[in-house]
Design a protein around this motif. Sequence first.
Motif, short mmCIF file in Angstrom:
data_model
loop_
_atom_site.label_atom_id
_atom_site.label_comp_id
_atom_site.label_asym_id
_atom_site.label_seq_id
_atom_site.Cartn_x
_atom_site.Cartn_y
_atom_site.Cartn_z
N GLU A 152 5.74 -2.91 12.53
CA GLU A 152 5.62 -1.91 11.60
C GLU A 152 5.46 -0.51 12.36
N LYS A 153 6.16 0.34 11.92
CA LYS A 153 6.32 1.63 12.69
C LYS A 153 5.51 2.52 11.50
N ASN A 154 4.69 3.11 12.18
CA ASN A 154 3.74 4.09 11.26
C ASN A 154 3.26 3.55 10.11
N ASP A 155 3.09 2.24 10.18
CA ASP A 155 2.64 1.49 8.86
C ASP A 155 3.66 1.13 7.70
N LYS A 156 4.98 1.23 8.12
CA LYS A 156 6.10 0.86 7.31
C LYS A 156 6.67 -0.25 8.10
N ALA A 157 6.82 -1.26 7.00
CA ALA A 157 7.14 -2.54 7.57
C ALA A 157 8.69 -2.51 7.99
N LYS A 158 9.17 -2.83 9.32
CA LYS A 158 10.67 -2.89 9.73
C LYS A 158 11.22 -4.30 9.74
N GLY A 159 10.40 -5.23 9.24
CA GLY A 159 10.78 -6.69 9.41
C GLY A 159 10.73 -7.24 10.78
N LEU A 160 11.46 -8.47 10.80
CA LEU A 160 11.42 -9.43 11.81
C LEU A 160 12.26 -8.84 13.06
N GLU A 161 11.58 -8.63 14.41
CA GLU A 161 12.32 -8.06 15.16
C GLU A 161 12.48 -9.08 16.52
N CYS A 172 -5.22 18.45 22.10
CA CYS A 172 -5.11 17.87 20.65
C CYS A 172 -4.11 17.05 20.44
N SER A 173 -2.94 17.06 21.52
CA SER A 173 -1.71 16.30 20.98
C SER A 173 -1.71 15.19 21.96
N GLY A 174 -0.84 14.08 21.77
CA GLY A 174 -0.66 13.10 22.60
C GLY A 174 -1.99 12.28 22.72
N LEU A 175 -2.91 12.31 22.05
CA LEU A 175 -4.05 11.42 21.96
C LEU A 175 -4.39 10.23 21.02
N ASN A 176 -3.51 10.26 20.02
CA ASN A 176 -3.68 9.58 18.78
C ASN A 176 -2.87 8.41 18.74
N GLU A 177 -2.07 8.09 19.51
CA GLU A 177 -0.77 7.15 19.56
C GLU A 177 -1.57 5.68 19.73
N GLY A 178 -0.98 4.73 19.09
CA GLY A 178 -1.57 3.38 19.20
C GLY A 178 -0.40 2.33 19.23
N CYS A 179 -0.78 1.42 19.93
CA CYS A 179 0.34 0.09 20.01
C CYS A 179 -0.71 -1.07 19.66
N GLU A 180 -0.58 -1.78 18.66
CA GLU A 180 -1.37 -2.67 18.10
C GLU A 180 -0.55 -4.28 17.74
N VAL A 181 -1.39 -5.15 18.08
CA VAL A 181 -0.79 -6.43 17.92
C VAL A 181 -1.88 -7.20 17.15
N ILE A 189 3.26 -7.46 14.65
CA ILE A 189 2.34 -8.49 13.71
C ILE A 189 3.31 -10.22 13.95
N ASP A 190 2.30 -10.74 14.56
CA ASP A 190 2.77 -12.08 15.20
C ASP A 190 2.58 -13.16 14.12
N ARG A 191 3.57 -13.75 13.61
CA ARG A 191 3.49 -14.97 12.63
C ARG A 191 4.42 -16.13 13.19
N VAL A 192 4.35 -17.09 12.68
CA VAL A 192 4.60 -18.56 13.01
C VAL A 192 6.43 -18.03 13.19
N ASP A 193 7.19 -17.73 12.42
CA ASP A 193 8.32 -17.53 12.41
C ASP A 193 8.96 -16.45 13.36
N GLY A 194 7.93 -15.74 13.92
CA GLY A 194 8.61 -14.53 14.60
C GLY A 194 7.59 -13.44 14.76
N ILE A 195 7.91 -12.32 15.41
CA ILE A 195 7.22 -10.91 15.58
C ILE A 195 7.85 -9.98 14.92
N TYR A 196 6.93 -9.34 13.82
CA TYR A 196 7.40 -8.46 12.97
C TYR A 196 6.79 -7.16 13.46
#
Length: 131
Positions: free
Chosen positions: A114-123, A13-22, A105-112
Amino acid sequence: MNYLIFLLVIAMCSGLNEGCEVQNQLNPGSALKVNCSSNKIHVEGLHELKFNEKYNITVRELGMGNKIVWRCTLRHGDKVKSSQTIWRAYRGASQMRSGEKRSWIDRVDGIYLEKNDKAKGLEHHWIVAKQ
Ligand SMILES: *[C@@H]1O[C@H](CO)[C@@H](O)[C@H](O)[C@H]1NC(C)=O
Ligand SMILES: *[C@@H]1O[C@H](CO)[C@@H](O)[C@H](O)[C@H]1NC(C)=O
């Protein structure tokens, strides 16, 4: 015996729901190319995302002091001259966690990020090749 079954259930049950999204939020008509691989054996093939499309890979944390690290290469633009490799697109912990999610999240000005759906800004800024 019950204890063994309990451990087995935990392991399943653990370690099966992680995701890395682009996500491609560049411009209508702009394609984003992405390919990811881990510090273990995984290599994901090249994916092309249209505007507003998402690509999500399932990440499995290993636990037991074994940290998984995924990196992703992102490219876009005319002759894919804008690119960036995110070296720690997903960094596992030494203890197995569950339900972790990273979105790039890939935008024209850079790559943003989100960590667990919380915005962390331009990285990351795009690296633009001179041609
Ligand atoms: C996408 O990520 C979520 C976690 O955010 C995960 O539960 C799911 O299995 C992933 N889906 C795919 C298709 O990889
Ligand atoms: C993505 O593919 C390119 C070209 O084959 C390669 O140089 C790069 O290392 C790959 N990136 C990752 C994160 O595996």
